[in-house]
Design an enzyme around this catalytic site. Sequence first.
Site, PDB file in Angstrom:
ATOM      1  N   PHE A 160     -31.605  10.886  15.423  1.00  0.00           N
ATOM      2  CA  PHE A 160     -30.004  11.002  15.069  1.00  0.00           C
ATOM      3  C   PHE A 160     -29.752  10.218  13.718  1.00  0.00           C
ATOM      4  CE2 PHE A 160     -30.178   6.502  16.722  1.00  0.00           C
ATOM      5  CZ  PHE A 160     -29.174   5.775  15.621  1.00  0.00           C
ATOM      6  N   LYS A 184     -35.437  21.242  16.830  1.00  0.00           N
ATOM      7  CA  LYS A 184     -34.343  20.741  17.750  1.00  0.00           C
ATOM      8  C   LYS A 184     -34.027  19.438  17.081  1.00  0.00           C
ATOM      9  CE  LYS A 184     -34.757  17.625  21.084  1.00  0.00           C
ATOM     10  NZ  LYS A 184     -33.235  17.190  20.661  1.00  0.00           N
ATOM     11  N   GLU A 187     -29.543  15.588  19.709  1.00  0.00           N
ATOM     12  CA  GLU A 187     -28.576  16.003  20.479  1.00  0.00           C
ATOM     13  C   GLU A 187     -27.190  15.148  20.284  1.00  0.00           C
ATOM     14  OE1 GLU A 187     -31.249  14.403  21.535  1.00  0.00           O
ATOM     15  OE2 GLU A 187     -30.872  13.207  23.200  1.00  0.00           O
ATOM     16  N   SER A 237     -38.201   7.643  17.974  1.00  0.00           N
ATOM     17  CA  SER A 237     -38.453   6.457  18.728  1.00  0.00           C
ATOM     18  C   SER A 237     -40.152   6.446  19.369  1.00  0.00           C
ATOM     19  CB  SER A 237     -37.645   6.151  19.777  1.00  0.00           C
ATOM     20  OG  SER A 237     -37.717   6.924  20.855  1.00  0.00           O
ATOM     21  N   CYS A 292     -35.084   3.628   9.797  1.00  0.00           N
ATOM     22  CA  CYS A 292     -36.468   3.132  10.103  1.00  0.00           C
ATOM     23  C   CYS A 292     -37.168   2.359   8.961  1.00  0.00           C
ATOM     24  CB  CYS A 292     -37.283   4.618  10.468  1.00  0.00           C
ATOM     25  SG  CYS A 292     -37.474   5.154   8.855  1.00  0.00           S
ATOM     26  N   GLU A 392     -37.771  -3.240  17.772  1.00  0.00           N
ATOM     27  CA  GLU A 392     -37.027  -2.830  16.720  1.00  0.00           C
ATOM     28  C   GLU A 392     -35.779  -2.978  17.365  1.00  0.00           C
ATOM     29  OE1 GLU A 392     -37.375   1.402  16.401  1.00  0.00           O
ATOM     30  OE2 GLU A 392     -36.921   1.288  14.353  1.00  0.00           O
TER      31      GLU A 392
HETATM   32  P1  NAD Z   1     -35.304   9.148  19.871  1.00  0.00           P
HETATM   33  O1  NAD Z   1     -36.701   8.999  19.981  1.00  0.00           O
HETATM   34  O2  NAD Z   1     -34.348   8.621  20.912  1.00  0.00           O
HETATM   35  O3  NAD Z   1     -34.938  10.887  19.557  1.00  0.00           O
HETATM   36  C1  NAD Z   1     -35.719  11.410  18.622  1.00  0.00           C
HETATM   37  C2  NAD Z   1     -35.630  12.719  19.299  1.00  0.00           C
HETATM   38  O4  NAD Z   1     -36.580  12.768  20.583  1.00  0.00           O
HETATM   39  C3  NAD Z   1     -34.468  13.637  19.760  1.00  0.00           C
HETATM   40  O5  NAD Z   1     -34.504  14.983  19.118  1.00  0.00           O
HETATM   41  C4  NAD Z   1     -34.388  13.368  21.170  1.00  0.00           C
HETATM   42  O6  NAD Z   1     -33.800  14.455  21.743  1.00  0.00           O
HETATM   43  C5  NAD Z   1     -35.804  13.356  21.639  1.00  0.00           C
HETATM   44  N1  NAD Z   1     -36.292  12.413  22.682  1.00  0.00           N
HETATM   45  C6  NAD Z   1     -35.546  11.202  22.999  1.00  0.00           C
HETATM   46  N2  NAD Z   1     -36.067  10.853  23.969  1.00  0.00           N
HETATM   47  C7  NAD Z   1     -37.048  11.455  24.537  1.00  0.00           C
HETATM   48  C8  NAD Z   1     -37.837  11.513  25.468  1.00  0.00           C
HETATM   49  N3  NAD Z   1     -37.812  10.510  26.412  1.00  0.00           N
HETATM   50  N4  NAD Z   1     -38.764  12.422  25.872  1.00  0.00           N
HETATM   51  C9  NAD Z   1     -38.641  13.514  25.059  1.00  0.00           C
HETATM   52  N5  NAD Z   1     -37.933  13.599  23.967  1.00  0.00           N
HETATM   53  C10 NAD Z   1     -37.092  12.707  23.578  1.00  0.00           C
HETATM   54  O7  NAD Z   1     -35.010   8.550  18.564  1.00  0.00           O
HETATM   55  P2  NAD Z   1     -33.597   8.082  17.682  1.00  0.00           P
HETATM   56  O8  NAD Z   1     -32.711   7.023  18.673  1.00  0.00           O
HETATM   57  O9  NAD Z   1     -32.650   9.504  17.638  1.00  0.00           O
HETATM   58  O10 NAD Z   1     -33.897   7.664  16.538  1.00  0.00           O
HETATM   59  C11 NAD Z   1     -34.279   6.310  16.078  1.00  0.00           C
HETATM   60  C12 NAD Z   1     -35.569   6.007  16.035  1.00  0.00           C
HETATM   61  O11 NAD Z   1     -36.264   6.906  15.244  1.00  0.00           O
HETATM   62  C13 NAD Z   1     -35.774   4.639  15.800  1.00  0.00           C
HETATM   63  O12 NAD Z   1     -36.834   4.034  16.332  1.00  0.00           O
HETATM   64  C14 NAD Z   1     -36.457   4.670  14.313  1.00  0.00           C
HETATM   65  O13 NAD Z   1     -37.456   3.923  13.745  1.00  0.00           O
HETATM   66  C15 NAD Z   1     -37.174   5.997  14.268  1.00  0.00           C
HETATM   67  N6  NAD Z   1     -37.245   6.800  13.173  1.00  0.00           N
HETATM   68  C16 NAD Z   1     -38.654   6.661  12.503  1.00  0.00           C
HETATM   69  C17 NAD Z   1     -38.572   7.308  11.144  1.00  0.00           C
HETATM   70  C18 NAD Z   1     -39.855   7.159  10.598  1.00  0.00           C
HETATM   71  O14 NAD Z   1     -40.196   8.082   9.481  1.00  0.00           O
HETATM   72  N7  NAD Z   1     -40.846   6.408  11.080  1.00  0.00           N
HETATM   73  C19 NAD Z   1     -37.587   7.794  10.648  1.00  0.00           C
HETATM   74  C20 NAD Z   1     -36.238   7.788  11.041  1.00  0.00           C
HETATM   75  C21 NAD Z   1     -36.205   7.175  12.509  1.00  0.00           C
END
Ligand code: NAD
Length: 509
Positions: A160, A184, A187, A237, A292, A392
Site C-alpha cells: 500500500f 495485483k 487492496e 511485508s 520501507c 518494524e
Molecule cells: P502487505 O504484505 O500487507 O501487503 C502487500 C501485498 O501482499 C498486498 O498486495 C496484499 O494483498 C498481499 N498480502 C498481504 N497479506 C498477505 C498474506 N497473508 N498472504 C498473501 N498475500 C498477502 O504489506 P503492506 O502493509 O501493504 O506494505 C508494507 C510493508 O511493505 C512493510 O513491511 C514495508 O517495509 C514493505 N515494503 C518493502 C519495500 C522494499 O522494497 N523492501 C518497499 C515498500 C514496502
Amino acid sequence: ASPAFKRALSTSRPALFAAAHSSIPRTKLFINGEFIDSKTDKWIELRNPATPEELKYAADSAAEAFKTWKKTSILHRQRKMLDLQLLIRDNMDRIAHSITLEQGKTLADARGDVLRGLQVVESACAIPHMIMGDTLEVATDMDTYTIREPLGVVGGITPFNFPAMIPLWMFPLANVTGNTCVLKPSEKDPGATMILAELAKKAGIPAGVLNIVHGAKDTVNFICDNEHIKAISFVGSDQAGQYIHERGSRNGKRVQANLGAKNHGIIMPDANKNHTLNQLTGAAFGAAGQRCMALSTVVFVGKAKEWLPELVERAQKLKVSSGFEADADLGPLISPESLQRVERLIESGVKEGADLVLDGRGLKVQKYEKGNFIGPSILTNVKTDMECYREEIFGPVLVCLNADTLDEAIDIINKNPYGNGTAIFTQSGATARKFANEVDAGQVGINVPIPVPLPMFSFTGSRGSIRGDVNFYGKSGINFYTSTKTVTALWRHEDADANVSAVNMPTMK
Ligand code: NAD
C-alpha cells in the site's frame, strides 16, 4: 471514493456492503484491454476483488497476448514506453491526488511517489541498450552469442505504501522486455494502478499485455499457482513475502520479493549538525514513517547524543494533517489497525524501559477528528532486545540507541536481521569509507538518509529484507524478466569435414 462512500467506510460493514451495491463508483478490473465490472459479491472495503473466473480470464488473456507481444520489435516496445512516460508526466497530479485520497500521504510526497516510478519508465525507454546480449567470435567460422528472451506471463503483487512507484517497478520492465503481466495492487489503494492501466492503454499497450486484478490472499494464491505465470515480483511485508516466495518457488516460478526493514542511521559527532538533524527528521517521520526505507532507528555515537533535544524540537514542529492540506508535513496512517499497532509498540517500549521523549499518541487533527493520526514520537535509550527495536514499526516513530564507538554502532546494525538500507552522517571520508565497507546492508547512504538507488542502478536490499536474489529494476530487473539463450553457430564456406562424423565432445583447436 466519493465522500458518501468514505462515510460508509467509517460506519459499518453492512453499510459498506450496501454502499458497494449502490450507484457509487467501484474499482474495476483491467483485463484484455477492457475495464470490467466484477461480478463478485465479496468486497474489501471499497476494493474490488476478482472472482475466480475473472482471475483465470486475466491469466489466459495474458498468455494469449504473449504470443504476439513477444514478437514485436524492441523499437516498438521502446516507443510504447516513450509514450507511457509522457502520459504519466501529463497525469502526475491526477495520480498523486488518487494516492493522497486513498493512502493519506501529502500531495507533495505523492508526487514524489509518482516521479520515482516515472523514472523507471524513463529508464525502460533505453531498453535496446539494456537488453543487448554478448557476442564472441570463437573462431573464424564460429560465433557464440546470447539473446535475452521474455519469460511469458509474469505476476506482480504490490504494497500500500507506494501505490504508483512500486507497480511502476514491475509492469513497465516486464512489458518492455516482451512479457505480459497480471498485476495485483494493494487492496488498500488500487486507484493509482488503475490510472496507470488507463494510461498504458492510451499509450497503445495492446489488450492482454497488462492486466490488473484485485483482492487479497485468494488472488495472491491464484498468482502463485497459475500455470501461465512464470515469475512473481512481490513487495510488501515479511509475512506475505515469505509465504509468496515459498509458494511461488514451490510451483517452479522465479520469485523476487522485497520485504520489511529496520533501517539504522549512525550519527557521528563530527557530522554537520544542521544537515543531519534536518535529514533525520524528514527520513524518520516523512510519509508518517510508512516507507520501507524510512530511517526508523538511529544510533548516536559518543557526544552526538547531545543533539537529541534539538531533534525533538524539529520533530515537534512537523505539522500532521490531511495530505490535502498545503502545510501538512505528514498525513495519517493507512488504517485504524495500523494506528493501534504503532501505539502498542510505543507502549511496549515504555514498559520495557525506554524513555518516550516525544509522544505523538492521541493526536486530534482539526476537521479530521476520525483520521488515523499520530504525531512524531521518539523513544530513547532503547536496547536491542526490546520489541520496539526488533519489530518494524511502520509509523512516525524514531527509535534511538547510543554507542561509544563507530565499531559498536556498525555491530548493532550487522546483528539486526534486516538489511535493507542504512546511512551514516559524518564529515570524515575515512569514517564513511570504513562504514560502507563493513556495514552489512544492501543500500548505504553517506550523508544521504534514504539512499534508494536511481533506476539505472537496482534496488539492492539484502539479508532479511529480501527473498530471491535478483533485484528490482536496472540491469538486475532486466535479468529477472528475461532468460538467456546462448547460441553457438558454425558457418563454413568449404566443408572440410564433409565425410567425418563428429562423435567426440568437441575440443578446441
Ligand atoms: P502487505 O504484505 O500487507 O501487503 C502487500 C501485498 O501482499 C498486498 O498486495 C496484499 O494483498 C498481499 N498480502 C498481504 N497479506 C498477505 C498474506 N497473508 N498472504 C498473501 N498475500 C498477502 O504489506 P503492506 O502493509 O501493504 O506494505 C508494507 C510493508 O511493505 C512493510 O513491511 C514495508 O517495509 C514493505 N515494503 C518493502 C519495500 C522494499 O522494497 N523492501 C518497499 C515498500 C514496502
